[in-house]
Motif scaffolding. Structure first.
Motif, PDB file in Angstrom:
ATOM      1  N   ARG A   1       2.816  14.961   4.435  1.00 41.24           N
ATOM      2  CA  ARG A   1       2.559  16.354   4.791  1.00 41.24           C
ATOM      3  C   ARG A   1       3.577  16.907   5.784  1.00 41.24           C
ATOM      4  NH1 ARG A   1      -2.398  18.113   3.078  1.00 41.24           N
ATOM      5  NH2 ARG A   1      -3.840  16.506   2.321  1.00 41.24           N
ATOM      6  N   ASP A   2       4.085  16.048   6.666  1.00 39.07           N
ATOM      7  CA  ASP A   2       5.063  16.516   7.654  1.00 39.07           C
ATOM      8  C   ASP A   2       6.483  16.564   7.105  1.00 39.07           C
ATOM      9  OD1 ASP A   2       5.661  13.848   7.424  1.00 39.07           O
ATOM     10  OD2 ASP A   2       5.157  13.311   9.492  1.00 39.07           O
ATOM     11  N   GLY A   3       6.633  16.246   5.817  1.00 36.47           N
ATOM     12  CA  GLY A   3       7.944  16.296   5.188  1.00 36.47           C
ATOM     13  C   GLY A   3       8.700  14.993   5.190  1.00 36.47           C
ATOM     14  N   ASN A   4       8.236  14.023   5.965  1.00 32.39           N
ATOM     15  CA  ASN A   4       8.901  12.733   5.999  1.00 32.39           C
ATOM     16  C   ASN A   4       8.689  11.978   4.694  1.00 32.39           C
ATOM     17  OD1 ASN A   4       9.871  13.064   8.631  1.00 32.39           O
ATOM     18  ND2 ASN A   4       7.929  12.348   9.515  1.00 32.39           N
ATOM     19  N   LEU A   5       9.630  11.077   4.407  1.00 28.76           N
ATOM     20  CA  LEU A   5       9.554  10.280   3.194  1.00 28.76           C
ATOM     21  C   LEU A   5       9.088   8.871   3.529  1.00 28.76           C
ATOM     22  CD1 LEU A   5      12.836  11.365   1.351  1.00 28.76           C
ATOM     23  CD2 LEU A   5      10.509  12.220   1.023  1.00 28.76           C
ATOM     24  N   LYS A   6       8.043   8.439   2.835  1.00 29.82           N
ATOM     25  CA  LYS A   6       7.479   7.107   3.057  1.00 29.82           C
ATOM     26  C   LYS A   6       7.829   6.226   1.860  1.00 29.82           C
ATOM     27  CE  LYS A   6       3.018   4.723   3.378  1.00 29.82           C
ATOM     28  NZ  LYS A   6       1.543   4.897   3.368  1.00 29.82           N
ATOM     29  N   PRO A   7       8.528   5.094   2.081  1.00 30.02           N
ATOM     30  CA  PRO A   7       8.882   4.215   0.952  1.00 30.02           C
ATOM     31  C   PRO A   7       7.627   3.690   0.247  1.00 30.02           C
ATOM     32  CG  PRO A   7      10.120   3.638   2.923  1.00 30.02           C
ATOM     33  CD  PRO A   7       9.053   4.591   3.364  1.00 30.02           C
ATOM     34  N   VAL A   8       7.708   3.599  -1.074  1.00 33.43           N
ATOM     35  CA  VAL A   8       6.616   3.064  -1.893  1.00 33.43           C
ATOM     36  C   VAL A   8       7.005   1.663  -2.342  1.00 33.43           C
ATOM     37  CG1 VAL A   8       5.260   3.337  -3.999  1.00 33.43           C
ATOM     38  CG2 VAL A   8       5.952   5.363  -2.674  1.00 33.43           C
ATOM     39  N   LEU A   9       6.126   0.707  -2.071  1.00 34.03           N
ATOM     40  CA  LEU A   9       6.390  -0.669  -2.477  1.00 34.03           C
ATOM     41  C   LEU A   9       6.262  -0.816  -3.985  1.00 34.03           C
ATOM     42  CD1 LEU A   9       4.425  -2.555   0.334  1.00 34.03           C
ATOM     43  CD2 LEU A   9       6.878  -2.023   0.252  1.00 34.03           C
ATOM     44  N   ASN A  10       6.975  -1.791  -4.535  1.00 35.35           N
ATOM     45  CA  ASN A  10       6.959  -2.057  -5.976  1.00 35.35           C
ATOM     46  C   ASN A  10       7.176  -0.771  -6.767  1.00 35.35           C
ATOM     47  OD1 ASN A  10       6.687  -3.317  -8.482  1.00 35.35           O
ATOM     48  ND2 ASN A  10       4.449  -3.238  -8.442  1.00 35.35           N
ATOM     49  N   PRO A  11       8.305  -0.104  -6.565  1.00 34.49           N
ATOM     50  CA  PRO A  11       8.520   1.199  -7.215  1.00 34.49           C
ATOM     51  C   PRO A  11       8.473   1.142  -8.732  1.00 34.49           C
ATOM     52  CG  PRO A  11      10.561   0.340  -6.273  1.00 34.49           C
ATOM     53  CD  PRO A  11       9.462  -0.519  -5.764  1.00 34.49           C
ATOM     54  N   SER A  12       9.010   0.063  -9.321  1.00 35.29           N
ATOM     55  CA  SER A  12       9.013  -0.038 -10.780  1.00 35.29           C
ATOM     56  C   SER A  12       7.590  -0.068 -11.335  1.00 35.29           C
ATOM     57  CB  SER A  12       9.780  -1.286 -11.215  1.00 35.29           C
ATOM     58  OG  SER A  12       9.777  -1.407 -12.621  1.00 35.29           O
ATOM     59  N   GLY A  13       6.739  -0.902 -10.724  1.00 38.58           N
ATOM     60  CA  GLY A  13       5.359  -0.987 -11.176  1.00 38.58           C
ATOM     61  C   GLY A  13       4.598   0.304 -10.961  1.00 38.58           C
ATOM     62  N   ARG A  14       4.860   0.966  -9.833  1.00 42.49           N
ATOM     63  CA  ARG A  14       4.170   2.230  -9.544  1.00 42.49           C
ATOM     64  C   ARG A  14       4.572   3.302 -10.540  1.00 42.49           C
ATOM     65  NH1 ARG A  14       0.812   5.201  -9.115  1.00 42.49           N
ATOM     66  NH2 ARG A  14       0.223   6.599  -7.390  1.00 42.49           N
ATOM     67  N   LEU A  15       5.838   3.383 -10.864  1.00 46.58           N
ATOM     68  CA  LEU A  15       6.295   4.374 -11.844  1.00 46.58           C
ATOM     69  C   LEU A  15       5.698   4.111 -13.220  1.00 46.58           C
ATOM     70  CD1 LEU A  15      10.051   4.601 -10.799  1.00 46.58           C
ATOM     71  CD2 LEU A  15       8.366   6.447 -10.626  1.00 46.58           C
ATOM     72  N   ASP A  16       5.595   2.828 -13.580  1.00 46.10           N
ATOM     73  CA  ASP A  16       5.043   2.501 -14.888  1.00 46.10           C
ATOM     74  C   ASP A  16       3.556   2.827 -14.964  1.00 46.10           C
ATOM     75  OD1 ASP A  16       6.079   1.381 -17.417  1.00 46.10           O
ATOM     76  OD2 ASP A  16       4.441  -0.061 -17.166  1.00 46.10           O
ATOM     77  N   GLN A  17       2.875   2.819 -13.822  1.00 47.62           N
ATOM     78  CA  GLN A  17       1.481   3.246 -13.805  1.00 47.62           C
ATOM     79  C   GLN A  17       1.364   4.754 -13.996  1.00 47.62           C
ATOM     80  OE1 GLN A  17      -0.167   1.871 -10.114  1.00 47.62           O
ATOM     81  NE2 GLN A  17      -0.230  -0.269 -10.738  1.00 47.62           N
ATOM     82  N   MET A  18       2.301   5.494 -13.428  1.00 47.14           N
ATOM     83  CA  MET A  18       2.266   6.951 -13.554  1.00 47.14           C
ATOM     84  C   MET A  18       2.576   7.387 -14.981  1.00 47.14           C
ATOM     85  SD  MET A  18       4.301   8.129 -10.122  1.00 47.14           S
ATOM     86  CE  MET A  18       3.858   7.559  -8.483  1.00 47.14           C
ATOM     87  N   LEU A  19       3.661   6.871 -15.526  1.00 44.43           N
ATOM     88  CA  LEU A  19       4.055   7.193 -16.895  1.00 44.43           C
ATOM     89  C   LEU A  19       4.676   5.952 -17.511  1.00 44.43           C
ATOM     90  CD1 LEU A  19       4.398   9.142 -19.216  1.00 44.43           C
ATOM     91  CD2 LEU A  19       6.520   9.966 -18.191  1.00 44.43           C
ATOM     92  N   PRO A  20       3.897   5.157 -18.270  1.00 43.70           N
ATOM     93  CA  PRO A  20       4.399   3.885 -18.803  1.00 43.70           C
ATOM     94  C   PRO A  20       5.640   4.069 -19.673  1.00 43.70           C
ATOM     95  CG  PRO A  20       2.023   4.050 -19.073  1.00 43.70           C
ATOM     96  CD  PRO A  20       2.501   5.395 -18.619  1.00 43.70           C
ATOM     97  N   GLU A  21       6.538   3.121 -19.558  1.00 45.77           N
ATOM     98  CA  GLU A  21       7.758   3.174 -20.364  1.00 45.77           C
ATOM     99  C   GLU A  21       7.438   3.219 -21.855  1.00 45.77           C
ATOM    100  OE1 GLU A  21      11.862   0.617 -21.152  1.00 45.77           O
ATOM    101  OE2 GLU A  21      10.529   0.060 -19.500  1.00 45.77           O
ATOM    102  N   ARG A  22       6.330   2.536 -22.260  1.00 46.36           N
ATOM    103  CA  ARG A  22       5.971   2.520 -23.685  1.00 46.36           C
ATOM    104  C   ARG A  22       5.645   3.911 -24.200  1.00 46.36           C
ATOM    105  NH1 ARG A  22       1.565  -2.185 -24.329  1.00 46.36           N
ATOM    106  NH2 ARG A  22       1.609  -1.480 -26.493  1.00 46.36           N
TER     107      ARG A  22
END
Length: 689
Positions: free
Chosen positions: A125-146
């Motif tokens: 909310r304050d505009g800062n960027l917080k790193p997300v762990l396991n980015p590949s797995g998180r992205l695949d949960q959002m929109l799977p490569e399949r």
């Protein structure tokens, strides 16, 4: 998911840092990027999949050369260079930035194989960027490569969805949408777990050797089953190939003037043949059901009469119906006095007479059963007659259907003979190819049937072996626990198979309804789409009295494929809205990015597709050329346009025939092709009102 922007830095033809901001309005949800063929549109499409998944499409040449060649060639030896793609997007109420980068030190003219670095941040909310762990797995949960192939679409390849080879892609999309990969893996691995557990069982004494032998046989049967499954799957893929070839050859026949009418007659006869075969199969199934439930009546012609005669003889002897009930006689003997007042002293003649009556009264226990049996048996003759009449009816209808099948098959063969007698060499050659393809298809059908029969036999063998193994006396409590676990695993595996099929067919039916709804909005013909139980996309012509396969054009294929993509997006949106996601199912509102969607369509279909695309998803990004889109598309899309960009193609060549130097949009001219430039590459320019 909604795209906010994409930023490219020295990524392939895009030199320096270049950025695109996407339309996000509810009414103005379309972003159009205009570029020439080979000018960088496909690179932009690949920028999304590379940033999210680290993959480029197979048609991208020199996939290791990710850093802009102009930057690479002009850099001094030893210089550290970079290329990256960063996408800012919103998902589930949060804003994320994903960035994939490559770094390389220049050592000669060729770039080394890249080692991409992936980073994912969540904007707080304050505009800062917080790193997300396991980015590949998180992205695949959002929109799977399949599923990515359905949201990042190359229009020149999307038509593959409507071909039989596309059925597997459609089936995989359905499973991914539901999140059924975990269930599939469980179904695959559970039998192996049960098999491994059985190896730990110990039997009593000499039974141990028998148990070991049974487990070896069980493993052999399982291996043979898997081999038959592989054969069946291979044959099914080849069958789809031949079905596609047959469909293509049939369609070609409708395009040949001399064969068109005969081919239409063949379509009509083949449709009749399919319907009659369905009717015959239904009659055969009903006949089999009747034999299974009432067939025993055929083996009881004399028994009902014998039963009735036995009943009549008992009645004649007075044994039925019983004159006294046993409990009443017992009461009198216990009281020691008859109802007339006569004493029933034990040993007296009166007491002995009543004892005789008690023996006769015992028959009353079976009297009700005899009466019920008499009523049932009396109806056997009538039931047997009805069964024989019903069987004769089934036999007559089946024989009639078989005769119709033979007649239709003869008429269809005769059409083939007529086609081969036509003077056109092209018609004759096409018909010969069609016959060969049908023979090959029939061979695959037979191979599939043989594999299925063998799988069923092996399944029975495995079941028998399991029962034998489970029935052996186990040695200890641990082995008994193993037995219980094995039973639980097998029950779970069977249940998961049924659940997987129920869920898959359920979402298929939902998608089928959506496809029909979307297709009707834009179709120019009276065609009806269908997502079949085998997950093939079919199109039927309803203009005549019979439903026949539609001769699909490029435009119809495009509309059908887009309707499927739209149905996926709509189902994912509803899944999130109604909380219908299952296990790791996919829910949400997803964008679609499409390259060369207008292809070689004529103006009518371009208009239809342009009208359809804004309805496809809440955010649509279109990559197209002026030649592909044309004025009609620009006019149709204008009310929904939120953002436009021109991809200017730079080339160092001086002699380029038919180059289009400028592109006029909203009354302004933008550089489109720069010939004789000092570099080769692509440059993005936003179009202003």
């Amino acid at each position: 998911m909604k795209f906010i922007s994409v930023e490219l830095e020295n990524f392939r033809p895009y030199q320096g840092i270049q950025k695109i901001s996407f339309a996000q309005g509810s009414e103005t949800n379309v972003t159009v990027l205009w570029g020439t063929n080979g000018g960088g549109k496909t690179t932009l499409l690949n920028a999304f999949t590379w940033a999210l998944y680290g993959v480029l499409s197979v048609d991208v040449e020199s996939q290791d050369q990710l850093i802009n060649t102009t930057v690479w060639n002009s850099a001094a030896e030893g210089t550290l260079l970079t290329a990256s793609v960063a996408i800012e997007f919103e998902h589930a109420g949060h804003v994320y930035i994903v960035k994939r980068s490559v770094y390389a030190s220049k050592r000669g003219p060729l770039q080394p194989r890249p080692k991409p670095e992936l980073q994912l941040w969540q904007r707080e909310r304050d505009g800062n960027l917080k790193p997300v762990l396991n980015p590949s797995g998180r992205l695949d949960q959002m929109l799977p490569e399949r599923l990515s192939r359905f949201f990042f679409v190359n229009g020149e390849r999307i038509e593959a969805l409507v071909k039989h080879e596309g059925g597997e892609d459609v089936r995989e999309a359905v499973k991914t949408l539901l999140g059924l990969e975990a269930m599939e893996r469980a179904i695959e691995h559970l039998p192996r777990v049960a098999q491994k557990l059985r190896r730990g069982m110990k039997a009593e004494g000499a039974s141990q050797q028998k148990l070991d032998d049974l487990l070896v046989k069980l493993e052999d049967a399982e291996r043979m089953t898997q081999e038959q499954q592989r054969r069946r799957i291979a044959a099914e893929k080849e069958l789809k190939h031949f079905d596609l070839e047959i469909k293509s050859l049939n369609h070609k026949m409708t395009q040949l003037a001399e064969a068109k009418d005969l081919q239409q007659d063949r379509y009509r006869l083949e449709d009749q043949l399919r319907r009659i075969r369905v009717v015959r199969q239904e009659q055969e199934e009903q006949r089999a059901s009747l034999v299974g439930t009432s067939g025993f009546l055929a083996f009881l012609p004399a028994l009902p009469g014998k039963i009735l005669a036995a009943c009549d003889a008992l009645y004649e002897r007075g044994q039925l119906p019983a004159p006294l009930k046993q409990n009443f006689v017992d009461y009198l003997i216990e009281r020691g006095e008859c109802i007339c007042g006569t004493p029933l002293t034990e040993g007296s003649t009166h007491h002995a007479a009543l004892e005789l009556w008690r023996a006769r009264a015992g028959l009353a226990e079976v009297e009700a059963a005899w009466n019920q049996l008499r009523g049932i048996v009396a109806g056997f003759d009538g039931q047997r007659v009805q069964m024989h009449d019903a069987l004769r009816g089934f036999d007559e209808r089946i024989a009639e259907a078989q005769e119709d099948e033979r007649r239709l098959e003869h008429d269809i063969d005769e059409i083939g003979n007529k086609l081969k007698r036509l003077p056109s060499e092209e018609v004759v050659e096409t018909e010969e190819k069609l016959e060969a393809a049908k023979l090959a298809r029939d061979e695959k059908v037979a191979a599939i049937g043989a594999a299925i029969a063998e799988i069923e036999r092996l399944t029975s063998v495995k079941e028998d072996l399991r029962k034998q193994a489970d029935n052996l006396g186990v040695k200890d409590a641990r082995s008994r626990r193993i037995q219980n676990r094995v039973v639980a695993i097998e029950e779970a595996s069977n249940a998961l198979v049924q659940i997987l099929e129920i869920l898959s067919q359920g979402v298929r039916r939902r998608l089928d309804a959506r496809i029909q709804e979307l297709y009707r909005l834009v179709s120019l013909k009276s065609y009806e789409p269908e997502l079949t139980p085998d997950f093939d996309l079919e199109l039927w012509d309803l203009s005549g009295s019979q439903r026949v396969p539609a001769p699909k054009s490029t435009g119809e294929n495009m509309l059908l494929s887009l309707a499927f993509v739209g149905s996926l997006i709509g189902d994912a949106r509803d899944a999130q809205k109604h909380g219908r996601t299952f296990i790791q199912g996919i829910g949400g509102d997803f964008p679609v990015v499409m390259d060369a969607v207008f292809g070689n369509l004529d103006d009518d279909y371009r208009k239809a597709v342009a009208d359809f695309l804004p309805r496809l998803a809440s955010q649509v990004v279109i990559l197209t050329s002026k030649a592909q889109a044309g004025e009609i598309v620009e006019h149709e899309l204008r009310p929904r346009l939120g953002k436009q960009y021109v991809i200017t193609a730079h080339t160092t060549k001086l002699a380029v025939s038919s180059a289009t130097e400028t592109l006029t949009l909203n009354g302004n001219a933008y550089p489109y092709q720069v010939v004789g430039s000092n570099r080769t590459g692509a440059e993005l320019t936003e179009v202003h009102d």
